[in-house]
Design a protein around this motif. Structure first.
Motif, PDB file in Angstrom:
ATOM      1  N   LYS A  27      23.006 -50.651   0.200  1.00 32.74           N
ATOM      2  CA  LYS A  27      23.664 -49.348  -0.168  1.00 32.74           C
ATOM      3  C   LYS A  27      24.083 -48.146  -0.544  1.00 32.74           C
ATOM      4  O   LYS A  27      25.000 -47.418  -1.621  1.00 32.74           O
ATOM      5  CB  LYS A  27      22.015 -48.399   0.152  1.00 32.74           C
ATOM      6  CG  LYS A  27      20.519 -48.636   0.308  1.00 32.74           C
ATOM      7  CD  LYS A  27      20.251 -48.185   1.345  1.00 32.74           C
ATOM      8  CE  LYS A  27      18.359 -48.330   0.846  1.00 32.74           C
ATOM      9  NZ  LYS A  27      17.784 -47.473   1.602  1.00 32.74           N
ATOM     10  N   LYS A  28      25.220 -48.749   0.361  1.00 31.55           N
ATOM     11  CA  LYS A  28      26.808 -47.568   0.451  1.00 31.55           C
ATOM     12  C   LYS A  28      27.476 -48.439  -0.218  1.00 31.55           C
ATOM     13  O   LYS A  28      28.715 -47.527  -0.473  1.00 31.55           O
ATOM     14  CB  LYS A  28      27.371 -47.864   2.292  1.00 31.55           C
ATOM     15  CG  LYS A  28      26.171 -47.702   2.958  1.00 31.55           C
ATOM     16  CD  LYS A  28      27.017 -48.235   4.255  1.00 31.55           C
ATOM     17  CE  LYS A  28      26.420 -47.423   5.714  1.00 31.55           C
ATOM     18  NZ  LYS A  28      26.630 -47.407   6.979  1.00 31.55           N
ATOM     19  N   THR A  33      26.576 -51.066 -10.829  1.00 31.79           N
ATOM     20  CA  THR A  33      27.258 -52.510 -11.517  1.00 31.79           C
ATOM     21  C   THR A  33      25.937 -53.891 -10.349  1.00 31.79           C
ATOM     22  O   THR A  33      26.407 -53.580  -8.707  1.00 31.79           O
ATOM     23  CB  THR A  33      28.851 -53.300 -10.629  1.00 31.79           C
ATOM     24  OG1 THR A  33      28.970 -52.304 -11.287  1.00 31.79           O
ATOM     25  CG2 THR A  33      28.632 -54.553 -11.329  1.00 31.79           C
ATOM     26  N   PRO A  34      25.377 -54.607 -10.862  1.00 31.97           N
ATOM     27  CA  PRO A  34      24.727 -55.503 -10.003  1.00 31.97           C
ATOM     28  C   PRO A  34      25.980 -56.489  -9.066  1.00 31.97           C
ATOM     29  O   PRO A  34      26.926 -56.992  -8.859  1.00 31.97           O
ATOM     30  CB  PRO A  34      23.922 -57.102 -11.097  1.00 31.97           C
ATOM     31  CG  PRO A  34      23.331 -55.772 -11.965  1.00 31.97           C
ATOM     32  CD  PRO A  34      25.166 -54.728 -12.255  1.00 31.97           C
ATOM     33  N   LEU A  35      25.013 -56.467  -7.677  1.00 33.43           N
ATOM     34  CA  LEU A  35      25.364 -56.718  -6.269  1.00 33.43           C
ATOM     35  C   LEU A  35      24.345 -57.045  -5.305  1.00 33.43           C
ATOM     36  O   LEU A  35      23.422 -56.993  -5.844  1.00 33.43           O
ATOM     37  CB  LEU A  35      26.055 -55.662  -5.560  1.00 33.43           C
ATOM     38  CG  LEU A  35      26.251 -55.955  -4.151  1.00 33.43           C
ATOM     39  CD1 LEU A  35      27.730 -56.748  -4.499  1.00 33.43           C
ATOM     40  CD2 LEU A  35      26.784 -54.430  -3.228  1.00 33.43           C
ATOM     41  N   LEU A  66      20.258 -53.908  -7.981  1.00 32.28           N
ATOM     42  CA  LEU A  66      19.916 -54.197 -10.015  1.00 32.28           C
ATOM     43  C   LEU A  66      20.568 -52.523 -10.185  1.00 32.28           C
ATOM     44  O   LEU A  66      19.324 -50.956  -9.793  1.00 32.28           O
ATOM     45  CB  LEU A  66      18.802 -54.456 -10.127  1.00 32.28           C
ATOM     46  CG  LEU A  66      18.842 -55.914  -9.656  1.00 32.28           C
ATOM     47  CD1 LEU A  66      17.456 -56.525 -10.032  1.00 32.28           C
ATOM     48  CD2 LEU A  66      19.981 -56.762 -10.579  1.00 32.28           C
ATOM     49  N   PRO A  67      20.755 -52.281 -11.499  1.00 30.37           N
ATOM     50  CA  PRO A  67      20.815 -50.878 -12.246  1.00 30.37           C
ATOM     51  C   PRO A  67      19.408 -50.411 -12.407  1.00 30.37           C
ATOM     52  O   PRO A  67      18.836 -51.205 -12.752  1.00 30.37           O
ATOM     53  CB  PRO A  67      21.762 -50.794 -12.872  1.00 30.37           C
ATOM     54  CG  PRO A  67      21.393 -52.788 -13.759  1.00 30.37           C
ATOM     55  CD  PRO A  67      21.470 -53.088 -11.777  1.00 30.37           C
ATOM     56  N   GLU A 119      19.489 -43.900  -5.803  1.00 28.36           N
ATOM     57  CA  GLU A 119      20.175 -43.166  -6.960  1.00 28.36           C
ATOM     58  C   GLU A 119      20.486 -43.854  -8.037  1.00 28.36           C
ATOM     59  O   GLU A 119      20.376 -43.076  -9.727  1.00 28.36           O
ATOM     60  CB  GLU A 119      20.786 -42.494  -6.833  1.00 28.36           C
ATOM     61  CG  GLU A 119      22.437 -42.622  -5.772  1.00 28.36           C
ATOM     62  CD  GLU A 119      23.142 -41.479  -5.820  1.00 28.36           C
ATOM     63  OE1 GLU A 119      24.831 -42.115  -5.752  1.00 28.36           O
ATOM     64  OE2 GLU A 119      22.645 -40.467  -6.023  1.00 28.36           O
ATOM     65  N   ASN A 120      20.924 -44.791  -7.662  1.00 25.84           N
ATOM     66  CA  ASN A 120      21.668 -46.244  -8.782  1.00 25.84           C
ATOM     67  C   ASN A 120      21.002 -47.026  -9.647  1.00 25.84           C
ATOM     68  O   ASN A 120      20.986 -47.513 -10.328  1.00 25.84           O
ATOM     69  CB  ASN A 120      22.994 -47.117  -8.138  1.00 25.84           C
ATOM     70  CG  ASN A 120      24.097 -45.919  -8.451  1.00 25.84           C
ATOM     71  OD1 ASN A 120      24.106 -45.028  -9.466  1.00 25.84           O
ATOM     72  ND2 ASN A 120      24.390 -45.516  -7.309  1.00 25.84           N
TER      73      ASN A 120
END
Length: 228
Positions: A27-28, A33-35, A66-67, A119-120
């Motif tokens: 989250k931070k 971008t997918p992480l 995921l976005p 939010e993303n």
């Protein structure tokens, strides 16, 4: 090697020995971008309904961010299917899905999944008891482990790849249901109801028949469903 593997999926990869929570870290640091973030152990792992998630060494703990452009339709069910499919492919085990998306093997929970909107986009947190040997007393009778030598990296990769690529999964979900055809009870608004699990509808709601013969479709992930 691991970074190159996940690069195939166009996912940034971060690995740690210890984190408070892979989802909190994701989250931070998630910028759209997918992480994918994994850790060998967590000190503050989180489960559904605000519960702690037991995360000792010997397990698999990761979060996939995921976005908003990703199709989130029926995401919780998709994640359960993705984990089951990966386990079937790489391990000598037959997993089942307890509605909505807990994974069971031989009547013991071996995996928990938590999806959280941001939010993303969304953060998918997955914890698997891979070779966990001992559990706290309150989990001794309900928690189990895969007990396999499968590569953690390969299993994480397979799950992530499934989440990104699997499209039609309703029949697979139903075929791997842990509750269909069984007598259950569920708790809703602090009241306990007896029921029979009859079907999974097109929106992955659990269709049940109550003790008085009436039908009801359970749709809230906050409802607790348990077997008798």
């Amino acid at each position: 090697m691991r970074r190159l593997l996940f690069k195939k999926l166009n996912i940034k990869f971060k690995a740690f020995y210890k984190l408070d929570s892979t989802s909190t870290y994701a989250k931070k640091h998630f910028d759209g971008t997918p992480l994918l973030v994994c850790a060998k152990t967590q000190t503050g792992g989180r489960g559904r309904q605000g519960k702690d998630f037991f995360s000792p060494k010997g397990g698999i703990y990761f979060s996939l961010a995921l976005p908003k452009s990703f199709n989130f339709t029926h995401l919780t069910a998709l994640c359960g299917v993705s984990v089951c499919h990966a386990i079937e492919k790489l391990c000598d085990a037959t997993p089942e899905i307890k509605w909505v998306n807990d994974i069971y093997i031989k009547d013991k929970k071996i995996c928990g999944i938590l999806c959280e909107a941001t939010e993303n986009g969304v953060i998918i947190g997955i914890g698997i008891n891979l070779n966990t040997k001992a559990f706290p007393k309150d989990l001794e009778n309900v928690a189990g482990a895969l007990n396999t030598k499968v590569s953690k990296t390969k299993l994480i990769y397979e799950i992530a790849n499934n989440i990104l690529t699997i499209k039609d999964f309703k029949e697979y979900y139903k075929e791997h249901s842990y509750v269909l055809g069984k007598k259950i009870f569920f708790i809703e608004n602090n009241e306990k109801y007896e029921a029979f699990a009859e079907n999974i509808d097109d929106n992955f709601g659990l269709v049940v028949k109550l003790a008085d013969g009436t039908e009801k479709t359970l749709t809230s992930g906050e409802i607790s469903v348990r077997l008798f």
